[in-house]
Design a protein around this motif. Sequence first.
Motif, PDB file in Angstrom:
ATOM      1  N   GLU A   9       0.833  -1.202   0.000  1.00 48.04           N
ATOM      2  CA  GLU A   9       0.000   0.000   0.000  1.00 48.04           C
ATOM      3  C   GLU A   9       0.872   1.258   0.000  1.00 48.04           C
ATOM      4  O   GLU A   9       1.525   1.575   0.999  1.00 48.04           O
ATOM      5  CB  GLU A   9      -0.898  -0.043   1.255  1.00 48.04           C
ATOM      6  CG  GLU A   9      -2.022   0.948   1.265  1.00 48.04           C
ATOM      7  CD  GLU A   9      -2.952   0.849   0.062  1.00 48.04           C
ATOM      8  OE1 GLU A   9      -3.055   1.865  -0.647  1.00 48.04           O
ATOM      9  OE2 GLU A   9      -3.540  -0.220  -0.178  1.00 48.04           O
ATOM     10  N   GLU A  26     -10.014  -3.266   2.550  1.00 49.41           N
ATOM     11  CA  GLU A  26      -9.824  -3.442   1.094  1.00 49.41           C
ATOM     12  C   GLU A  26      -9.338  -4.861   0.783  1.00 49.41           C
ATOM     13  O   GLU A  26      -9.848  -5.508  -0.132  1.00 49.41           O
ATOM     14  CB  GLU A  26      -8.793  -2.442   0.574  1.00 49.41           C
ATOM     15  CG  GLU A  26      -9.351  -1.054   0.331  1.00 49.41           C
ATOM     16  CD  GLU A  26      -8.269  -0.057  -0.065  1.00 49.41           C
ATOM     17  OE1 GLU A  26      -8.606   1.128  -0.125  1.00 49.41           O
ATOM     18  OE2 GLU A  26      -7.103  -0.462  -0.289  1.00 49.41           O
ATOM     19  N   LYS A  50     -15.569   0.327   0.721  1.00 52.16           N
ATOM     20  CA  LYS A  50     -14.198   0.839   0.526  1.00 52.16           C
ATOM     21  C   LYS A  50     -14.174   2.362   0.609  1.00 52.16           C
ATOM     22  O   LYS A  50     -13.243   2.950   1.182  1.00 52.16           O
ATOM     23  CB  LYS A  50     -13.655   0.388  -0.830  1.00 52.16           C
ATOM     24  CG  LYS A  50     -13.282  -1.082  -0.863  1.00 52.16           C
ATOM     25  CD  LYS A  50     -12.608  -1.428  -2.187  1.00 52.16           C
ATOM     26  CE  LYS A  50     -12.143  -2.869  -2.202  1.00 52.16           C
ATOM     27  NZ  LYS A  50     -11.399  -3.201  -3.415  1.00 52.16           N
ATOM     28  N   ASP A  51     -15.214   3.011   0.036  1.00 46.49           N
ATOM     29  CA  ASP A  51     -15.265   4.478   0.097  1.00 46.49           C
ATOM     30  C   ASP A  51     -15.377   4.960   1.542  1.00 46.49           C
ATOM     31  O   ASP A  51     -14.785   5.985   1.917  1.00 46.49           O
ATOM     32  CB  ASP A  51     -16.470   5.009  -0.709  1.00 46.49           C
ATOM     33  CG  ASP A  51     -16.287   4.812  -2.207  1.00 46.49           C
ATOM     34  OD1 ASP A  51     -15.166   4.474  -2.628  1.00 46.49           O
ATOM     35  OD2 ASP A  51     -17.271   4.991  -2.945  1.00 46.49           O
TER      36      ASP A  51
HETATM   37  N1  LIG Z   1     -15.378  -4.603  -5.811  1.00 43.38           N
HETATM   38  C1  LIG Z   1     -15.703  -3.324  -6.017  1.00 43.38           C
HETATM   39  N2  LIG Z   1     -16.969  -2.980  -6.321  1.00 43.38           N
HETATM   40  C2  LIG Z   1     -17.309  -1.701  -6.542  1.00 43.38           C
HETATM   41  N3  LIG Z   1     -16.455  -0.652  -6.450  1.00 43.38           N
HETATM   42  C3  LIG Z   1     -15.175  -0.926  -6.123  1.00 43.38           C
HETATM   43  C4  LIG Z   1     -14.730  -2.259  -5.908  1.00 43.38           C
HETATM   44  N4  LIG Z   1     -13.410  -2.238  -5.623  1.00 43.38           N
HETATM   45  C5  LIG Z   1     -13.060  -0.943  -5.645  1.00 43.38           C
HETATM   46  N5  LIG Z   1     -14.109  -0.146  -5.932  1.00 43.38           N
HETATM   47  C6  LIG Z   1     -14.093   1.345  -6.031  1.00 43.38           C
HETATM   48  O1  LIG Z   1     -12.784   1.766  -6.366  1.00 43.38           O
HETATM   49  C7  LIG Z   1     -12.224   2.537  -5.282  1.00 43.38           C
HETATM   50  C8  LIG Z   1     -10.743   2.188  -5.124  1.00 43.38           C
HETATM   51  O2  LIG Z   1     -10.656   0.851  -4.726  1.00 43.38           O
HETATM   52  P1  LIG Z   1      -9.268   0.091  -4.552  1.00 43.38           P
HETATM   53  O3  LIG Z   1      -9.527  -1.277  -4.027  1.00 43.38           O
HETATM   54  O4  LIG Z   1      -8.518   0.209  -5.852  1.00 43.38           O
HETATM   55  O5  LIG Z   1      -8.608   0.922  -3.435  1.00 43.38           O
HETATM   56  P2  LIG Z   1      -7.284   1.780  -3.492  1.00 43.38           P
HETATM   57  O6  LIG Z   1      -7.180   2.513  -4.790  1.00 43.38           O
HETATM   58  O7  LIG Z   1      -6.189   0.882  -3.068  1.00 43.38           O
HETATM   59  O8  LIG Z   1      -7.755   2.800  -2.362  1.00 43.38           O
HETATM   60  P3  LIG Z   1      -6.866   3.535  -1.300  1.00 43.38           P
HETATM   61  O9  LIG Z   1      -6.267   4.680  -2.055  1.00 43.38           O
HETATM   62  O10 LIG Z   1      -7.851   3.974  -0.236  1.00 43.38           O
HETATM   63  O11 LIG Z   1      -5.876   2.528  -0.776  1.00 43.38           O
HETATM   64  C9  LIG Z   1     -13.074   2.185  -4.057  1.00 43.38           C
HETATM   65  O12 LIG Z   1     -13.056   3.221  -3.083  1.00 43.38           O
HETATM   66  C10 LIG Z   1     -14.439   1.970  -4.685  1.00 43.38           C
HETATM   67  O13 LIG Z   1     -15.101   3.200  -4.917  1.00 43.38           O
END
Ligand SMILES: Nc1ncnc2c1ncn2[C@@H]1O[C@H](COP(=O)(O)OP(=O)(O)OP(=O)(O)O)[C@@H](O)[C@H]1O
Length: 127
Positions: free
Chosen positions: A29, A77, A95-96
């Motif tokens: 991360e 996540e 996640k949001d």
């Molecule tokens: N399985 C899913 N279904 C629907 N939307 C999703 C899904 N996975 C991710 N998202 C959307 O994409 C966004 C980013 O998800 P991701 O898992 O890529 O986290 P990240 O980019 O690692 O976030 P962070 O910056 O908080 O670590 C989420 O906040 C959500 O809005």
Amino acid sequence: MRSDYSENKKNRVGLRYAINGLKYAFKNEINIRIHFLIALLVLIAGFVLTISVLEWVLLLLMIGFVITAELLNTAVETMLDYLAPQWHPMAGSIKDLTAGAVLVTSIVAFIIGLIIFLPKIVELVFN
Ligand SMILES: Nc1ncnc2c1ncn2[C@@H]1O[C@H](COP(=O)(O)OP(=O)(O)OP(=O)(O)O)[C@@H](O)[C@H]1O
């Protein structure tokens, strides 16, 4: 009869697993690495600008809150990616929400940082 899992549980060293969690988050991360880097810079600024004991307490609390929020966000996540890898609006909202928790703690930490450091920086620059 004891299972392999309970035997393993009995003998485990909890701290080692916690450190493994930190290592996992650090490796996977980028946000965690950024938070640790900012925390390091803030700690250096605290020493250089000789902040008070109360200011140290506030800074350390906020560093702890932000990194803990980011670890919990990473845990949620990772859990969702493992248990519910398919795209679903509910998974996205979950996640949001945890990302929102990180944002709130980061904004509060930033404001507290400004309150502590800005007057000292202004004094340093203009005196
Ligand atoms: N399985 C899913 N279904 C629907 N939307 C999703 C899904 N996975 C991710 N998202 C959307 O994409 C966004 C980013 O998800 P991701 O898992 O890529 O986290 P990240 O980019 O690692 O976030 P962070 O910056 O908080 O670590 C989420 O906040 C959500 O809005």
